[in-house]
Design a protein around this motif. Structure first.
Motif, PDB file in Angstrom:
ATOM      1  N   ALA A 149      10.547 -46.385  32.133  1.00  0.00           N
ATOM      2  CA  ALA A 149      10.334 -44.954  32.033  1.00  0.00           C
ATOM      3  C   ALA A 149      10.893 -44.184  33.269  1.00  0.00           C
ATOM      4  O   ALA A 149      11.467 -44.661  33.884  1.00  0.00           O
ATOM      5  CB  ALA A 149       8.526 -45.018  32.651  1.00  0.00           C
ATOM      6  N   GLU A 150      10.627 -42.935  33.144  1.00  0.00           N
ATOM      7  CA  GLU A 150      11.279 -42.019  34.206  1.00  0.00           C
ATOM      8  C   GLU A 150      10.220 -41.081  34.676  1.00  0.00           C
ATOM      9  O   GLU A 150       9.348 -40.615  33.931  1.00  0.00           O
ATOM     10  CB  GLU A 150      12.166 -41.068  33.319  1.00  0.00           C
ATOM     11  N   HIS A 151      10.317 -40.835  36.068  1.00  0.00           N
ATOM     12  CA  HIS A 151       9.274 -39.916  36.606  1.00  0.00           C
ATOM     13  C   HIS A 151      10.207 -39.069  37.541  1.00  0.00           C
ATOM     14  O   HIS A 151      11.309 -39.394  38.271  1.00  0.00           O
ATOM     15  CB  HIS A 151       8.312 -40.628  37.202  1.00  0.00           C
ATOM     16  N   LEU A 169       5.358 -38.563  35.425  1.00  0.00           N
ATOM     17  CA  LEU A 169       6.053 -39.259  34.187  1.00  0.00           C
ATOM     18  C   LEU A 169       6.716 -38.231  33.399  1.00  0.00           C
ATOM     19  O   LEU A 169       5.860 -37.152  33.082  1.00  0.00           O
ATOM     20  CB  LEU A 169       5.188 -40.001  33.516  1.00  0.00           C
ATOM     21  N   SER A 193       9.657 -40.703  28.659  1.00  0.00           N
ATOM     22  CA  SER A 193       8.854 -41.893  28.838  1.00  0.00           C
ATOM     23  C   SER A 193       8.187 -42.359  27.714  1.00  0.00           C
ATOM     24  O   SER A 193       8.192 -43.396  27.257  1.00  0.00           O
ATOM     25  CB  SER A 193       8.058 -42.156  30.003  1.00  0.00           C
ATOM     26  N   VAL A 200       8.319 -49.382  35.166  1.00  0.00           N
ATOM     27  CA  VAL A 200       8.247 -48.298  35.977  1.00  0.00           C
ATOM     28  C   VAL A 200       8.689 -48.678  37.248  1.00  0.00           C
ATOM     29  O   VAL A 200       7.973 -49.503  38.098  1.00  0.00           O
ATOM     30  CB  VAL A 200       6.922 -47.561  35.881  1.00  0.00           C
ATOM     31  N   VAL A 221       3.415 -46.479  41.498  1.00  0.00           N
ATOM     32  CA  VAL A 221       3.484 -47.226  40.313  1.00  0.00           C
ATOM     33  C   VAL A 221       2.274 -47.581  39.636  1.00  0.00           C
ATOM     34  O   VAL A 221       2.302 -47.737  38.359  1.00  0.00           O
ATOM     35  CB  VAL A 221       4.391 -48.656  40.563  1.00  0.00           C
ATOM     36  N   TYR A 280       1.102 -44.534  37.629  1.00  0.00           N
ATOM     37  CA  TYR A 280       2.060 -44.603  36.141  1.00  0.00           C
ATOM     38  C   TYR A 280       1.678 -45.787  35.317  1.00  0.00           C
ATOM     39  O   TYR A 280       1.600 -45.448  34.082  1.00  0.00           O
ATOM     40  CB  TYR A 280       3.531 -44.774  36.660  1.00  0.00           C
ATOM     41  N   LEU A 302       0.852 -45.496  31.533  1.00  0.00           N
ATOM     42  CA  LEU A 302       1.778 -46.022  30.549  1.00  0.00           C
ATOM     43  C   LEU A 302       1.183 -47.124  29.485  1.00  0.00           C
ATOM     44  O   LEU A 302       1.763 -47.481  28.593  1.00  0.00           O
ATOM     45  CB  LEU A 302       3.102 -46.497  31.254  1.00  0.00           C
ATOM     46  N   THR A 354       5.687 -53.127  37.140  1.00  0.00           N
ATOM     47  CA  THR A 354       5.654 -52.382  38.150  1.00  0.00           C
ATOM     48  C   THR A 354       6.745 -52.796  39.181  1.00  0.00           C
ATOM     49  O   THR A 354       6.672 -54.003  39.718  1.00  0.00           O
ATOM     50  CB  THR A 354       4.422 -51.955  38.706  1.00  0.00           C
ATOM     51  N   TYR A 392      17.325 -48.518  41.678  1.00  0.00           N
ATOM     52  CA  TYR A 392      17.438 -48.836  40.438  1.00  0.00           C
ATOM     53  C   TYR A 392      18.408 -49.691  39.627  1.00  0.00           C
ATOM     54  O   TYR A 392      17.826 -50.720  38.583  1.00  0.00           O
ATOM     55  CB  TYR A 392      17.418 -47.318  39.517  1.00  0.00           C
TER      56      TYR A 392
END
Length: 315
Positions: free
Chosen positions: A7-9, A14, A18, A40, A45, A48, A52, A62, A74
């Motif tokens: 996922a991207e935030h 978010l 995602s 994520v 997290v 999120y 999700l 997470t 990342y």
């Protein structure tokens, strides 16, 4: 067999991509005959993960190691999690952040990386469809490998809807702090108030506007519609509007509720960038303009007559 999507935030929220990854991942997981997991990394997290964790997802992993995106974190986090989960396909967003770390992750894992995918299928092996020659043609590539990483173009899949709860599993990453060579201290908004990606309505203008001094009624119409002004590439190349307003595969891919195209011919690169729009309305003097091929509603006419009429109506 497993599909793992990352996922991207940004700034505590978010991003839409995602949920598009979840849709694509679930379709692929069904074809593979496996489960779908979502990761994520960083930020709140747990919050999120609760968002999700939906019926279409089997597990949410997470990784809590910082507040925002960081390339070095990342790369390590996604690579370690991928090694632990061992997914058949690793799905990543084809965004500025995603393409920042995707090549490094794929290289570290020794996986082939296919970017900017607009379709995925799996029948004994993964097949990835990419658009070429300014979206005039599509090529489907069969991956001759047991494991692969793929970045997905935003807006090509509908966002997943909330349906239930999945299992949430924290994943501890042994981050090599010596390898973290950068740090994100904050974000600076360089586009001002231009938010094409988040706009519900986009009023876009093309070569048919004729000159920069003719843009005023376009902005007046956008104000009346609470819309954001976008543009086709010829307007950007002419210097009439800044590059932050360019719509298309070479600019910003948009998915508004309404996309109003004024004086835009409909070049493939532009059309590819508006495929996510719910409703496309086109105004052009040329009845054979390609933009009408993708428009839900079309007006053959002079935009300098149509725009004032629309402005009067909405005011």
């Amino acid at each position: 067999m497993t599909v793992l999507a990352v996922a991207e935030h940004r700034r505590g929220e978010l991003r839409d991509v995602s949920f598009e990854l979840i849709t694509a991942g679930r379709e692929l997981a069904r074809e593979i005959g496996g489960d779908l997991r979502v990761a994520v990394v960083n930020g709140p997290v747990e919050d999120y993960a609760r968002t999700l964790s939906r019926e279409a997802v089997d597990v949410v992993h997470t990784v809590d190691h910082g507040a925002e995106f960081n390339h070095d974190v990342y790369v390590q986090a996604v690579a370690e999690l991928t090694e632990a989960v061992d997914p058949t396909v690793l799905l990543l967003p084809h965004t500025a952040d995603g393409m920042d770390y995707a090549p490094a992750v794929a290289s570290r894992l020794g996986r082939p990386l296919l970017t900017d995918a607009v379709d995925l299928t799996y029948d004994d092996r993964l097949a990835v469809t990419r658009e070429r020659y300014g979206a005039k043609a599509a090529a489907t590539i069969e991956v001759n490998a047991d494991r692969a990483a793929v970045t997905l173009r935003p807006t090509e899949w509908p966002p997943a809807e909330y349906r239930g709860d999945a299992r949430i599993e924290p994943f501890a990453v042994d981050v090599d702090e010596a390898a973290v060579q950068s740090n994100v201290n904050g974000y600076e908004e360089v586009r001002g108030d231009v938010d094409l990606e988040g706009a519900d309505v986009v009023v876009a203008v093309g070569r048919g506007v004729g000159a920069e001094e003719n843009l005023e009624p376009i902005f007046e119409l956008a104000d009346a519609l609470d819309a954001v002004v976008g543009a086709a590439r010829p307007v950007i190349d002419a210097g009439w509007l800044g590059p932050e307003r360019q719509v298309g595969t070479a600019g910003t891919t948009v998915d508004p509720e309404v996309y109003l195209a004024l004086g835009i011919s409909g070049a493939p690169r532009h059309v590819a960038g508006v495929k996510g729009a719910e409703t496309v309305v086109a105004v052009n003097e040329d009845p054979a303009a390609p933009i009408f091929d993708v428009a839900d509603y079309g007006v053959v006419g002079d935009l300098f007559e149509v725009v004032p009429a629309l402005l009067a109506q909405f005011r």
